[in-house]
Design a protein around this motif. Structure first.
Motif, PDB file in Angstrom:
ATOM      1  N   UNK A  34      60.012 -17.075  97.646  1.00  0.00           N
ATOM      2  CA  UNK A  34      58.832 -16.847  96.823  1.00  0.00           C
ATOM      3  C   UNK A  34      57.765 -17.900  97.055  1.00  0.00           C
ATOM      4  N   UNK A  35      56.539 -17.588  96.614  1.00  0.00           N
ATOM      5  CA  UNK A  35      55.407 -18.502  96.773  1.00  0.00           C
ATOM      6  C   UNK A  35      54.891 -18.967  95.422  1.00  0.00           C
ATOM      7  N   UNK A  36      54.526 -20.236  95.354  1.00  0.00           N
ATOM      8  CA  UNK A  36      53.824 -20.816  94.210  1.00  0.00           C
ATOM      9  C   UNK A  36      52.339 -20.812  94.549  1.00  0.00           C
ATOM     10  N   UNK A  37      51.495 -20.379  93.605  1.00  0.00           N
ATOM     11  CA  UNK A  37      50.063 -20.305  93.863  1.00  0.00           C
ATOM     12  C   UNK A  37      49.297 -21.019  92.756  1.00  0.00           C
ATOM     13  N   UNK A  38      48.323 -21.830  93.137  1.00  0.00           N
ATOM     14  CA  UNK A  38      47.461 -22.520  92.178  1.00  0.00           C
ATOM     15  C   UNK A  38      46.028 -22.044  92.319  1.00  0.00           C
ATOM     16  N   UNK A  39      45.277 -22.078  91.200  1.00  0.00           N
ATOM     17  CA  UNK A  39      43.883 -21.640  91.191  1.00  0.00           C
ATOM     18  C   UNK A  39      43.022 -22.688  90.499  1.00  0.00           C
ATOM     19  N   UNK A  40      41.885 -23.010  91.130  1.00  0.00           N
ATOM     20  CA  UNK A  40      40.909 -23.905  90.502  1.00  0.00           C
ATOM     21  C   UNK A  40      39.523 -23.600  91.051  1.00  0.00           C
ATOM     22  N   UNK A  41      38.509 -24.244  90.464  1.00  0.00           N
ATOM     23  CA  UNK A  41      37.133 -23.959  90.865  1.00  0.00           C
ATOM     24  C   UNK A  41      36.347 -25.239  91.083  1.00  0.00           C
ATOM     25  N   UNK A  42      35.184 -25.071  91.694  1.00  0.00           N
ATOM     26  CA  UNK A  42      34.207 -26.148  91.834  1.00  0.00           C
ATOM     27  C   UNK A  42      32.826 -25.539  91.634  1.00  0.00           C
ATOM     28  N   UNK A  43      31.987 -26.227  90.877  1.00  0.00           N
ATOM     29  CA  UNK A  43      30.610 -25.778  90.721  1.00  0.00           C
ATOM     30  C   UNK A  43      30.371 -24.819  89.584  1.00  0.00           C
ATOM     31  N   UNK A  44      31.164 -24.911  88.535  1.00  0.00           N
ATOM     32  CA  UNK A  44      30.947 -24.019  87.392  1.00  0.00           C
ATOM     33  C   UNK A  44      29.698 -24.422  86.609  1.00  0.00           C
ATOM     34  N   UNK A  53      48.072  -8.924 100.707  1.00  0.00           N
ATOM     35  CA  UNK A  53      48.345  -9.413 102.052  1.00  0.00           C
ATOM     36  C   UNK A  53      49.829  -9.684 102.291  1.00  0.00           C
ATOM     37  N   UNK A  54      50.641  -9.421 101.283  1.00  0.00           N
ATOM     38  CA  UNK A  54      52.082  -9.558 101.438  1.00  0.00           C
ATOM     39  C   UNK A  54      52.660 -10.890 101.025  1.00  0.00           C
ATOM     40  N   UNK A  55      51.839 -11.723 100.353  1.00  0.00           N
ATOM     41  CA  UNK A  55      52.348 -13.011  99.869  1.00  0.00           C
ATOM     42  C   UNK A  55      53.200 -12.746  98.621  1.00  0.00           C
ATOM     43  N   UNK A  56      54.468 -13.113  98.691  1.00  0.00           N
ATOM     44  CA  UNK A  56      55.406 -12.855  97.593  1.00  0.00           C
ATOM     45  C   UNK A  56      55.261 -13.947  96.536  1.00  0.00           C
ATOM     46  N   UNK A  57      54.295 -13.769  95.640  1.00  0.00           N
ATOM     47  CA  UNK A  57      53.998 -14.778  94.619  1.00  0.00           C
ATOM     48  C   UNK A  57      54.974 -14.637  93.457  1.00  0.00           C
ATOM     49  N   UNK A  58      55.615 -15.738  93.100  1.00  0.00           N
ATOM     50  CA  UNK A  58      56.534 -15.743  91.958  1.00  0.00           C
ATOM     51  C   UNK A  58      56.014 -16.575  90.792  1.00  0.00           C
TER      52      UNK A  58
END
Length: 295
Positions: free
Chosen positions: A67-77, A173-178
């Motif tokens: 499985x994959x771990x995924x993080x999300x963040x932003x810049x310029x809000x 795209x087939x990334x198995x996000x857990x």
């Protein structure tokens, strides 16, 4: 030299694509960092860019079911000018501790050189076998259009939709996000509930200061910040007659930045207002146009 190669440049090296930014990342070593959109084009439309996927590497022997771990963040809000960039970084769960040891931290706590160096590490072959990243770069013109249209589309809604799109795109795209970790926009509990309902098979965590708590979010914040900074420093005005006439000394773009305030005051045209780098829905912009432009 291909983006992410780890040797000094020589006379035979060529830029791998117009998207690349040349950076000195460590001990004088230079690399081309791939950024998604050609730096010699005006950023008038939002775009999405994905790095090569880990399992696309023919030499990768990792278990495809990992499985994959995924993080999300932003810049310029918050800035009054330039794009808002949302980014993900994702890696195999079995590789997460190793990725964490690279030294990712909240991008706001790092220098530009440190951010470039860490972003470069994401593009090296050894890391690309296990990890990837993506960006959703939202142009200032699209931000203005969304927030000024008759049916209001708030910045929070824009941010939520960018996050949802990036997660869906990775899955498509087939990334198995857990597992997903997100730096919150608005109240974390309601945002987490919203994402959990959309992605019921994924373990979702939404938290304040997630970029300081979870290295995978820190890595995403670096991808977002490097991309936004590159666009600002290489900004191509859609108004071509301004390209060699208008100053780019606009600072960070935040309304509290003295350099930004000075640029805003010096750059307003009494008839045409501001160029497309500006987010016209920001109160700072509205006030200055009201004070200085012809009514």
């Amino acid at each position: 030299m291909l983006a992410g190669a780890s040797r000094p440049l020589d006379e035979d090296d060529v830029m791998p694509s117009k998207r690349a930014k040349l950076s000195t990342v460590s001990d004088g070593m230079q690399m081309y960092l791939d950024l998604g959109l050609p730096m010699d084009e005006a950023l008038t439309k939002s775009y999405t860019f994905f790095s090569p996927l880990p399992f696309a590497n023919p030499d990768n022997n990792d278990n495809e079911s990992d499985g994959f771990v995924l993080g999300v963040d932003e810049a310029g809000r918050g800035p009054v000018l330039g794009p808002m960039v949302y980014a993900t970084c994702f890696c195999r769960e079995s590789y997460y501790s190793q990725l964490s040891s690279i030294g990712f931290a909240d991008s706001k706590q790092l220098t530009e050189a440190q951010r470039d160096q860490l972003f470069a590490k994401l593009q090296t072959t050894s890391v690309q076998q296990h990890a990837g990243w993506s960006i959703r770069c939202i142009s200032p013109q699209d931000i203005s259009h969304c927030m000024l249209r008759r049916t209001k589309y708030s910045l929070n809604a824009l941010a939520h939709d960018a996050t949802i799109q990036l997660i869906r795109d990775a899955l498509d795209r087939g990334v198995h996000i857990t597992k997903v970790y997100v730096d919150t926009v608005g109240p974390p509990l309601s945002y987490q509930k919203k994402l959990q309902e959309l992605f019921p098979k994924i373990e979702i965590t939404v938290a304040k200061k997630a970029d300081s708590l979870y290295p995978i979010v820190s890595a995403a914040s670096i991808c977002a910040k490097v991309t936004r900074d590159a666009h600002l420093s290489n900004w191509v005005f859609a108004e071509q007659w301004l390209q060699n006439k208008m100053s780019k000394e606009y600072g960070s773009g935040y309304p509290g930045d003295p350099k930004t305030v000075k640029w805003l005051k010096d750059s307003v045209d009494q008839v045409f207002g501001y160029p497309g780098i500006i987010r016209f829905s920001w109160s700072t912009c509205v006030k200055l146009l009201d004070e200085r432009a012809v009514k």
